[in-house]
Scaffold this motif. Structure first.
Motif, mmCIF file in Angstrom:
data_model
loop_
_atom_site.group_PDB
_atom_site.id
_atom_site.type_symbol
_atom_site.label_atom_id
_atom_site.label_comp_id
_atom_site.label_asym_id
_atom_site.label_seq_id
_atom_site.Cartn_x
_atom_site.Cartn_y
_atom_site.Cartn_z
ATOM 1 N N PHE A 19 0.708 -1.215 0.072
ATOM 2 C CA PHE A 19 0.073 0.001 0.084
ATOM 3 C C PHE A 19 0.755 1.220 -0.071
ATOM 4 O O PHE A 19 0.410 2.355 -0.527
ATOM 5 N N LEU A 22 1.849 1.654 -3.639
ATOM 6 C CA LEU A 22 0.693 2.393 -4.368
ATOM 7 C C LEU A 22 0.358 3.870 -3.967
ATOM 8 O O LEU A 22 0.227 4.500 -5.105
ATOM 9 N N PHE A 26 0.522 6.462 -6.811
ATOM 10 C CA PHE A 26 -0.892 7.465 -7.118
ATOM 11 C C PHE A 26 -0.397 8.607 -6.852
ATOM 12 O O PHE A 26 -0.874 9.905 -7.627
ATOM 13 N N PHE A 156 -2.229 4.809 1.592
ATOM 14 C CA PHE A 156 -3.399 4.792 0.458
ATOM 15 C C PHE A 156 -4.594 4.800 1.128
ATOM 16 O O PHE A 156 -5.928 4.648 0.372
ATOM 17 N N TYR A 159 -6.965 7.144 -0.758
ATOM 18 C CA TYR A 159 -7.214 6.880 -2.096
ATOM 19 C C TYR A 159 -7.966 5.934 -2.046
ATOM 20 O O TYR A 159 -9.110 5.836 -3.053
ATOM 21 N N ALA A 160 -8.248 4.786 -1.262
ATOM 22 C CA ALA A 160 -9.080 3.807 -0.988
ATOM 23 C C ALA A 160 -10.448 4.455 -0.334
ATOM 24 O O ALA A 160 -11.602 4.341 -1.327
ATOM 25 N N LYS A 161 -10.457 5.225 0.398
ATOM 26 C CA LYS A 161 -11.834 5.934 0.853
ATOM 27 C C LYS A 161 -12.479 6.784 -0.185
ATOM 28 O O LYS A 161 -13.793 6.890 -0.533
ATOM 29 N N PHE A 162 -11.675 7.528 -1.239
ATOM 30 C CA PHE A 162 -12.189 8.385 -2.003
ATOM 31 C C PHE A 162 -12.016 7.762 -3.268
ATOM 32 O O PHE A 162 -11.566 8.438 -4.316
ATOM 33 N N ASN A 163 -12.115 6.299 -3.704
ATOM 34 C CA ASN A 163 -11.762 5.687 -4.901
ATOM 35 C C ASN A 163 -12.326 6.082 -6.265
ATOM 36 O O ASN A 163 -12.162 5.910 -7.214
ATOM 37 N N PHE A 164 -13.616 6.807 -5.994
ATOM 38 C CA PHE A 164 -14.480 7.290 -7.030
ATOM 39 C C PHE A 164 -13.920 8.462 -7.604
ATOM 40 O O PHE A 164 -13.895 8.758 -8.839
ATOM 41 N N GLY A 167 -9.284 6.936 -7.871
ATOM 42 C CA GLY A 167 -9.340 5.412 -8.070
ATOM 43 C C GLY A 167 -8.118 5.021 -9.109
ATOM 44 O O GLY A 167 -7.577 5.908 -9.599
ATOM 45 N N LEU A 168 -8.455 3.790 -9.614
ATOM 46 C CA LEU A 168 -7.512 3.371 -10.667
ATOM 47 C C LEU A 168 -7.832 3.991 -12.066
ATOM 48 O O LEU A 168 -7.151 4.208 -12.762
#
Lengths: 306, 176
Positions: A19, A22, A26, A156, A159-164, A167-168
């Motif tokens: 993480f 990542l 990111f 991370f 970025y996980a919490k606000f992945n919309f 995100g990727l």
């Protein structure tokens, strides 16, 4: 038991390393990106501007900066953030100035219904996530929300919490540039349709004068610190109850700003009832943008710059 | 118990389990759709065995897709606030008017992200489900710690990238 602890520790370290890597990857890409307005402004360095516009969606969508620059031979940008409150507007201006940029005139649109709010809007809140390690951003947001400690120190997590938002998909967009931002090269956005979609009911647009207007005055202090002349405006609305109460309220607000030597211009009534120029109660369509720019904005910038 | 008894039991069970989710007609339809699916599956048991032998891999893929599609269809009734809303959703789903197509052209990143990511993830689930049935693969997975670590880590990263951590109230079981 020993084996369980050993395996769990090993697994935890593996996860932490993955993480962290990542997170670095990111953050590196997002900091280079320009898709969101915050990213675009954050990456502007050492610009010399004759004027800049600051505010929320109303000022983002109301002014033709390109035409103003062309007519007056000046250099101007729109620094407005859609969906933002004066808190984020103060922060983005601070970051912009700390990055070596200079502004002569700042035209700041205040929304009467938002000026006293001292919180971060739900909409603009995630836009600053890639900058959680930037002290200016972190220190500012931490005063409003303790979660920023986790956003900064747990790899991370943000970025996980606000992945919309981050995100990727946004990572791929930062690397390959698949989607263009929804603002132009001067920082403005114009609604792509002409029909009016708001209500036709008349509304009060009065300032609540009981607040301390903390963020407005912080913007003013920032302007003083960097030698910028601040002018506050209230952009036109289409369904204004233009009565004595409104006029009195605006005069009081103007007097309050004048005491701090801040200029204020109320355009609220300029196109009242002219629905053909608006897309909703408070936002112009392209026709309105053209008209307001030519009728009021160009003369305003012209008078300020002389 | 005969075929009719089995079907009655299946339909009844799912009718009740539908109602358990909420006293609303959309939950009844949701339960019945599942009951009907089980009954049809039971009735076609012999035929499905023959089709599986005859078409092998292609049959498996098609039946997986059919099951997934049918389940997704049923979830419309589960997620809707009323039967009327579910039916309205279905009506809109098959409305191919110019305006809706025009809207597709203006989908923002988040929506495209959903589509681009959703399909590969579903395929990944199918692959894992198949791998789970392979004893040799399961045996290797149990013996190799590094492989287990790698897969668990991969799963956690997927959760980080695609999980829903905002508005958890949207997750239906948190509403009970």
């Amino acid at each position: 038991m020993y084996k369980l602890i050993k395996t769990s520790t090993l697994f935890f370290i593996t996860i932490l390393i993955c993480f962290s890597l990542l997170d670095v990857l990111f953050t590196y890409s997002f900091k280079k990106g320009t898709f969101f307005k915050t990213q675009w402004i954050y990456n502007l360095k050492n610009k010399q501007l004759d004027y800049a516009v600051l505010g929320a969606s109303r000022s983002l969508t109301a002014i033709d900066i390109g035409e103003t620059n062309e007519v007056l031979g000046l250099v101007g940008l729109n620094l407005s953030l859609d969906g933002s409150l004066p808190t984020s507007q103060y922060l983005i201006l601070k970051l912009f100035l700390e990055h070596g940029n200079k502004i002569d005139q700042l035209i700041f649109n205040v929304n009467t219904w938002q000026i006293g709010i001292d919180s971060i809007s739900h909409f603009s809140y995630p836009r600053f996530m890639p900058y959680a390690h930037d002290d200016a951003v972190y220190d500012y947001f931490k005063t409003y929300d303790d979660n920023w400690i986790y956003y900064r120190y747990v790899p991370f997590y943000r970025y996980a919490k606000f992945n919309f938002d981050w995100g990727l998909g946004m990572y791929a967009n930062s690397v390959f540039g698949m989607f263009k931002p929804n603002f132009d090269s001067l920082g403005s956005f114009y609604y792509p349709f002409y029909d009016y979609r708001g209500t036709r009911e008349i509304d009060d647009y009065a300032f609540d004068l009981t607040g301390d207007f903390k963020n407005l005055f912080k913007i003013h202090d920032l302007c003083k610190q960097y030698g910028i002349k601040l002018t506050v405006i209230f952009l036109p609305v289409v369904n204004l109850r233009y009565d004595e109460g409104y006029k009195d309220n605006m005069q009081q607000f103007e007097a309050m700003l004048a005491a701090k030597q801040i200029g204020f211009i109320d355009y609220g009534n300029a196109y009242n009832g002219q629905f053909a120029l608006f897309t909703d109660e408070t936002h112009f369509n392209k026709k309105g943008v053209k008209q307001f720019t030519n009728d009021y904005f160009i003369p305003l910038v012209d008078s300020l710059s002389h | 118990m005969g075929q009719s008894g089995y079907r009655l039991c299946a339909d009844g069970t799912f009718f009740v389990s539908g109602l358990w989710h909420g006293a609303n007609w959309n939950f009844v339809v949701f339960g019945l759709l599942h009951g009907v699916a089980l009954s049809v599956e039971f009735l076609l048991k012999k035929k499905r065995k023959n089709w599986s032998k005859k078409f092998g891999f292609y049959y498996d893929i098609l039946s997986n897709m059919a099951t997934f599609s049918y389940f997704t269809f049923s979830v419309i009734f589960f997620r809707a606030n009323s039967l009327g809303q579910a039916l309205n959703f279905l009506k809109k789903l098959f409305d191919f008017s110019a305006y809706d197509f025009g809207q597709l052209m203006h989908l923002d990143v988040a929506f495209l992200y959903n589509v681009a990511v959703g399909i590969p993830l579903i395929l990944l689930l199918v692959i894992f489900e198949k791998a789970e049935l392979n004893e040799k693969l399961v045996s290797i997975f149990n013996k190799k710690r590094a492989l287990r670590f790698a897969l668990y880590t991969f799963a956690l990263i997927q959760i980080g990238l695609f999980g829903v951590f905002l508005n958890q109230n949207d997750f239906i079981y948190f509403q009970f």
